[in-house]
Design an enzyme around this catalytic site. Structure first.
Site, short mmCIF file in Angstrom:
data_model
loop_
_atom_site.label_atom_id
_atom_site.label_comp_id
_atom_site.label_asym_id
_atom_site.label_seq_id
_atom_site.Cartn_x
_atom_site.Cartn_y
_atom_site.Cartn_z
N GLY A 51 41.92 -16.49 16.53
CA GLY A 51 41.53 -15.13 16.20
C GLY A 51 40.10 -14.89 16.64
N GLN A 95 32.07 -10.77 17.04
CA GLN A 95 31.81 -12.13 17.53
C GLN A 95 31.47 -12.15 19.02
OE1 GLN A 95 35.49 -13.83 15.51
NE2 GLN A 95 34.06 -15.58 15.52
N CYS A 140 35.30 -21.62 12.24
CA CYS A 140 34.94 -20.33 12.84
C CYS A 140 34.34 -20.57 14.21
CB CYS A 140 33.95 -19.61 11.93
SG CYS A 140 33.39 -18.02 12.57
N LEU A 141 34.72 -19.76 15.18
CA LEU A 141 34.18 -19.89 16.52
C LEU A 141 32.68 -19.57 16.56
CD1 LEU A 141 37.06 -18.28 18.63
CD2 LEU A 141 36.57 -20.71 18.27
N HIS A 178 39.85 -13.70 7.47
CA HIS A 178 38.69 -14.23 8.18
C HIS A 178 38.16 -13.20 9.17
CE1 HIS A 178 36.33 -17.61 9.98
NE2 HIS A 178 36.39 -16.82 11.03
N GLU A 179 39.05 -12.60 9.96
CA GLU A 179 38.61 -11.63 10.97
C GLU A 179 38.08 -10.36 10.32
OE1 GLU A 179 38.12 -12.95 13.74
OE2 GLU A 179 39.45 -14.65 13.45
N HIS A 192 34.56 -10.79 9.37
CA HIS A 192 33.65 -10.55 10.50
C HIS A 192 33.40 -9.06 10.69
CE1 HIS A 192 32.81 -14.46 12.16
NE2 HIS A 192 34.09 -14.77 12.19
#
Length: 174
Positions: free
Chosen positions: A43, A48, A87-88, A129-130, A133
């Site tokens: 995702g 991000q 997380c990226l 999670h997204e 963000h």
């Protein structure tokens, strides 16, 4: 596109609704998929990659497949589930995070159609999670106070969160 890292101010600000769906939004999503795949993620939210728009892309073949959701809103949640989450934007780290096990979501697809999604476990976690963000909330804020202090100390030791940090230096290598 470059993935913004912990410490980048764009990750701490709330994203604006997508008000017009056009070719530029579709191209953004295509670029986000490419970036997400290069980083081996499932995702990726627009903030991000430095874009303050309420949209995210995802691809998790075993639970939900591939998709794009614009202007997502969680309408229901139920249960609890503790699971290790990474997380990226905080590469190389993961923590056990408690989130609702199931969520229902409304949003818009790239064709402008309203969509309703019901998700559980991994897909529900991905959605939450997204959306975090999109709301300027980072994974570290989901930790208990002791875990958060330790995590922030380690991230600062590694150079994340300081001036100059913020862009993913080499996609797919961490």
């Amino acid at each position: 596109m470059e993935i913004r890292l912990f410490g980048d101010p764009v990750l701490r600000s709330k994203a604006a609704d997508v008000t017009q769906i056009d070719g530029s939004v579709a191209r953004l999503c295509d670029s986000m998929f490419t970036t997400m795949y290069a980083a081996r993620g499932i995702g990726l939210a627009a903030p991000q990659v430095g874009v303050r728009k309420r949209l995210f892309v995802y691809d998790e073949p075993e639970t939900c497949g591939r998709g794009v959701i614009l202007n997502p809103v969680v309408t229901e949640s139920d249960g609890t589930w503790i699971f290790e989450e990474g997380c990226l934007s905080v590469p190389g780290y993961s923590w056990e995070i408690e989130r609702p096990r199931r969520v229902a979501l409304t949003g818009v697809d790239l064709d402008g159609n309203e969509v309703t999604v019901e998700a559980d476990e991994l897909f529900a976690r991905l959605i939450q999670h997204e959306i975090d963000h999109l709301d300027g909330v980072l994974l570290t804020e989901r930790l208990d106070p002791e875990q958060r202090r330790a995590a922030l100390t380690e991230l600062r030791r590694r150079g994340l969160g300081s001036s100059g940090a913020g862009l993913f230096p080499s996609l797919g290598t961490e």
